[in-house]
Enzyme design. Sequence first.
Site, PDB file in Angstrom:
ATOM      1  N   CYS A   1       7.665  20.391  24.906  1.00 45.36           N
ATOM      2  CA  CYS A   1       8.406  19.322  24.231  1.00 45.36           C
ATOM      3  C   CYS A   1       9.700  19.854  23.652  1.00 45.36           C
ATOM      4  O   CYS A   1       9.720  20.854  22.941  1.00 45.36           O
ATOM      5  CB  CYS A   1       7.600  18.763  23.075  1.00 45.36           C
ATOM      6  SG  CYS A   1       6.078  18.022  23.553  1.00 45.36           S
TER       7      CYS A   1
ATOM      8  N   CYS B   1      15.888  19.906  18.648  1.00 41.50           N
ATOM      9  CA  CYS B   1      15.620  19.664  20.072  1.00 41.50           C
ATOM     10  C   CYS B   1      16.674  20.369  20.929  1.00 41.50           C
ATOM     11  O   CYS B   1      17.873  20.243  20.684  1.00 41.50           O
ATOM     12  CB  CYS B   1      15.632  18.171  20.357  1.00 41.50           C
ATOM     13  SG  CYS B   1      15.387  17.769  22.099  1.00 41.50           S
TER      14      CYS B   1
ATOM     15  N   GLU C   1      15.618  17.764  34.511  1.00 39.58           N
ATOM     16  CA  GLU C   1      14.312  18.400  34.647  1.00 39.58           C
ATOM     17  C   GLU C   1      13.196  17.367  34.500  1.00 39.58           C
ATOM     18  O   GLU C   1      13.368  16.356  33.822  1.00 39.58           O
ATOM     19  CB  GLU C   1      14.145  19.494  33.585  1.00 39.58           C
ATOM     20  CG  GLU C   1      15.091  20.664  33.830  1.00 39.58           C
ATOM     21  CD  GLU C   1      14.904  21.806  32.843  1.00 39.58           C
ATOM     22  OE1 GLU C   1      14.997  22.947  33.285  1.00 39.58           O
ATOM     23  OE2 GLU C   1      14.687  21.559  31.654  1.00 39.58           O
TER      24      GLU C   1
ATOM     25  N   CYS D   1      21.496  14.378  26.247  1.00 39.48           N
ATOM     26  CA  CYS D   1      21.115  13.389  25.240  1.00 39.48           C
ATOM     27  C   CYS D   1      22.191  13.352  24.161  1.00 39.48           C
ATOM     28  O   CYS D   1      22.815  14.365  23.870  1.00 39.48           O
ATOM     29  CB  CYS D   1      19.768  13.765  24.620  1.00 39.48           C
ATOM     30  SG  CYS D   1      19.101  12.506  23.498  1.00 39.48           S
TER      31      CYS D   1
ATOM     32  N   CYS E   1       6.141  13.916  33.470  1.00 36.46           N
ATOM     33  CA  CYS E   1       7.064  13.691  32.353  1.00 36.46           C
ATOM     34  C   CYS E   1       8.470  13.627  32.958  1.00 36.46           C
ATOM     35  O   CYS E   1       8.944  14.598  33.534  1.00 36.46           O
ATOM     36  CB  CYS E   1       6.926  14.844  31.366  1.00 36.46           C
ATOM     37  SG  CYS E   1       8.123  14.778  30.022  1.00 36.46           S
TER      38      CYS E   1
ATOM     39  N   CYS F   1      19.316  15.358  17.610  1.00 35.78           N
ATOM     40  CA  CYS F   1      18.210  15.793  16.748  1.00 35.78           C
ATOM     41  C   CYS F   1      18.301  17.315  16.597  1.00 35.78           C
ATOM     42  O   CYS F   1      18.435  18.035  17.591  1.00 35.78           O
ATOM     43  CB  CYS F   1      16.864  15.394  17.344  1.00 35.78           C
ATOM     44  SG  CYS F   1      16.710  13.611  17.562  1.00 35.78           S
TER      45      CYS F   1
ATOM     46  N   SER G   1       9.026   8.976  17.899  1.00 37.28           N
ATOM     47  CA  SER G   1       9.144  10.323  17.326  1.00 37.28           C
ATOM     48  C   SER G   1       9.579  10.197  15.869  1.00 37.28           C
ATOM     49  O   SER G   1      10.768  10.143  15.574  1.00 37.28           O
ATOM     50  CB  SER G   1      10.155  11.135  18.136  1.00 37.28           C
ATOM     51  OG  SER G   1       9.730  11.217  19.480  1.00 37.28           O
ATOM     52  N   LEU G   2       8.615  10.158  14.972  1.00 33.45           N
ATOM     53  CA  LEU G   2       8.904   9.866  13.559  1.00 33.45           C
ATOM     54  C   LEU G   2       9.420  11.123  12.834  1.00 33.45           C
ATOM     55  O   LEU G   2      10.502  11.122  12.260  1.00 33.45           O
ATOM     56  CB  LEU G   2       7.637   9.316  12.892  1.00 33.45           C
ATOM     57  CG  LEU G   2       7.866   8.549  11.608  1.00 33.45           C
ATOM     58  CD1 LEU G   2       8.634   7.261  11.865  1.00 33.45           C
ATOM     59  CD2 LEU G   2       6.538   8.227  10.928  1.00 33.45           C
TER      60      LEU G   2
HETATM   61  N1  SAH Z   1      14.277  10.826  23.005  1.00 33.44           N
HETATM   62  C1  SAH Z   1      12.885  10.508  23.087  1.00 33.44           C
HETATM   63  C2  SAH Z   1      12.233  11.148  24.265  1.00 33.44           C
HETATM   64  C3  SAH Z   1      12.172  12.667  24.223  1.00 33.44           C
HETATM   65  S1  SAH Z   1      10.513  13.051  24.082  1.00 33.44           S
HETATM   66  C4  SAH Z   1      12.205  10.839  21.785  1.00 33.44           C
HETATM   67  O1  SAH Z   1      12.859  11.381  20.912  1.00 33.44           O
HETATM   68  O2  SAH Z   1      11.035  10.502  21.613  1.00 33.44           O
HETATM   69  C5  SAH Z   1      10.537  14.620  23.496  1.00 33.44           C
HETATM   70  C6  SAH Z   1       9.541  14.819  22.378  1.00 33.44           C
HETATM   71  O3  SAH Z   1       9.631  16.183  22.028  1.00 33.44           O
HETATM   72  C7  SAH Z   1       9.913  14.023  21.122  1.00 33.44           C
HETATM   73  O4  SAH Z   1       8.755  13.587  20.461  1.00 33.44           O
HETATM   74  C8  SAH Z   1      10.614  15.061  20.288  1.00 33.44           C
HETATM   75  O5  SAH Z   1      10.542  14.774  18.910  1.00 33.44           O
HETATM   76  C9  SAH Z   1       9.858  16.300  20.646  1.00 33.44           C
HETATM   77  N2  SAH Z   1      10.621  17.523  20.418  1.00 33.44           N
HETATM   78  C10 SAH Z   1      11.954  17.694  20.456  1.00 33.44           C
HETATM   79  N3  SAH Z   1      12.269  18.972  20.170  1.00 33.44           N
HETATM   80  C11 SAH Z   1      11.101  19.619  19.956  1.00 33.44           C
HETATM   81  C12 SAH Z   1      10.761  20.965  19.641  1.00 33.44           C
HETATM   82  N4  SAH Z   1      11.691  21.903  19.486  1.00 33.44           N
HETATM   83  N5  SAH Z   1       9.469  21.269  19.498  1.00 33.44           N
HETATM   84  C13 SAH Z   1       8.501  20.341  19.661  1.00 33.44           C
HETATM   85  N6  SAH Z   1       8.765  19.056  19.963  1.00 33.44           N
HETATM   86  C14 SAH Z   1      10.046  18.702  20.114  1.00 33.44           C
END
Ligand code: SAH
Length: 362
Positions: A345, A129, A102, A122, A115, A126, A226-227
């Site tokens: 996100c 996600c 996507e 992946c 995006c 996490c 993504s901290l």
């Molecule tokens: N793997 C990379 C790129 C993915 S970006 C990364 O982790 O940065 C996707 C962004 O969406 C990341 O900042 C992630 O933390 C955020 N994300 C993932 N699941 C989410 C959710 N359920 N709600 C809001 N943000 C989320």
Amino acid sequence: MTVVSLGASAVQVPDLRDFTLKELTQWMTSLDEPAYRARQIFHWLWKRPVEDFRQMTDLPIACRAVLEAQARIGAVAVVAVQSSADGTRKLLLRLLDGEQIEAVLIPEARRLTACISTQAGCAMECGFCLTATMGLHRNLRPGEIAGQLVALGSTLAPGERITHVVLMGMGEPLANVTATEKALQILVAKDGLGFAPRRITLSTVGLVPGIRRLAQSGLGVNLAVSLTATTDEVRDRLVPINRHYPLRELLQACRDFPLPPRRHITFEYVLMADVNDHVEDARRLVTLLKGIRCKVNLIPLNEAPNIPFRRPPRQRIEAFQRIVERAGYIATIRDSRGQDISAACGMLATAETRLDTACAIP
Ligand code: SAH
């Protein structure tokens, strides 16, 4: 190299969209073709994209015949487009082997952000996600990463133009760092897609070796990290890769990341009720970020039935933001776009069921 089947036989021919301009030049030279033709072909692959060598009208017929026999041009196909009430569009894309990914188009005042994904699925696991629930299907090749922009471009209305690119779709870009770097070279090449590096942002979960490699690449794209937690204990739980690259190492790699003047690292922080949204978290966050030129992007969790966390109440999100701002950082609350179509996100995950609600492109 991809196997293209020609009747009963199968031949290995390269997909020219996987090549950087430098690689394409080397390849052309190896075929005894003049090097300058590579630039012409690159133009046809990316600037005025065509998928048929016969359309490359400024190449001699003999050269086109060589290309037809020795190479192919891979395309990312648009399967379906869903439009959100807020103008966000989510595209379901199909790769040559049938794998689906996507990508999202996000219109804002004077920009149109694309995006794009770097992996199908992946492997980072996490816990908050949705992409993680798919597991990793496979890495994308350079032409499949950059090719998403050609596919997205083919759906634009007259006058629309993609102005910014974020590598924030499916997958972890730095877990597929070689292909991602090549794709970025295609994105910034003047004869390629021609994006200024400052208009491109790569978002990572925090793979330290990849961050260091990106720093050395000289590509000059923006880095987002993504901290999402302020102690190793909590981050280990939410972002399992933290067990390999704990906060101290991650933040040191960020401190060492070369930043041109007026540029920042962005720290994304997904806020989850009673998990990482305490006043103490906000205070720890500003301490951790000391010495890093950065801004903070607070992302209220997008909820989904199979995600075991909740979004904090608005007051709590704003209280968190105030603490970060008072410490002198820019902290924005990113209300994710396209929530009604699961384009927000962390919500990208291909399931056949999702197709039911999508409108198929004829
Ligand atoms: N793997 C990379 C790129 C993915 S970006 C990364 O982790 O940065 C996707 C962004 O969406 C990341 O900042 C992630 O933390 C955020 N994300 C993932 N699941 C989410 C959710 N359920 N709600 C809001 N943000 C989320």
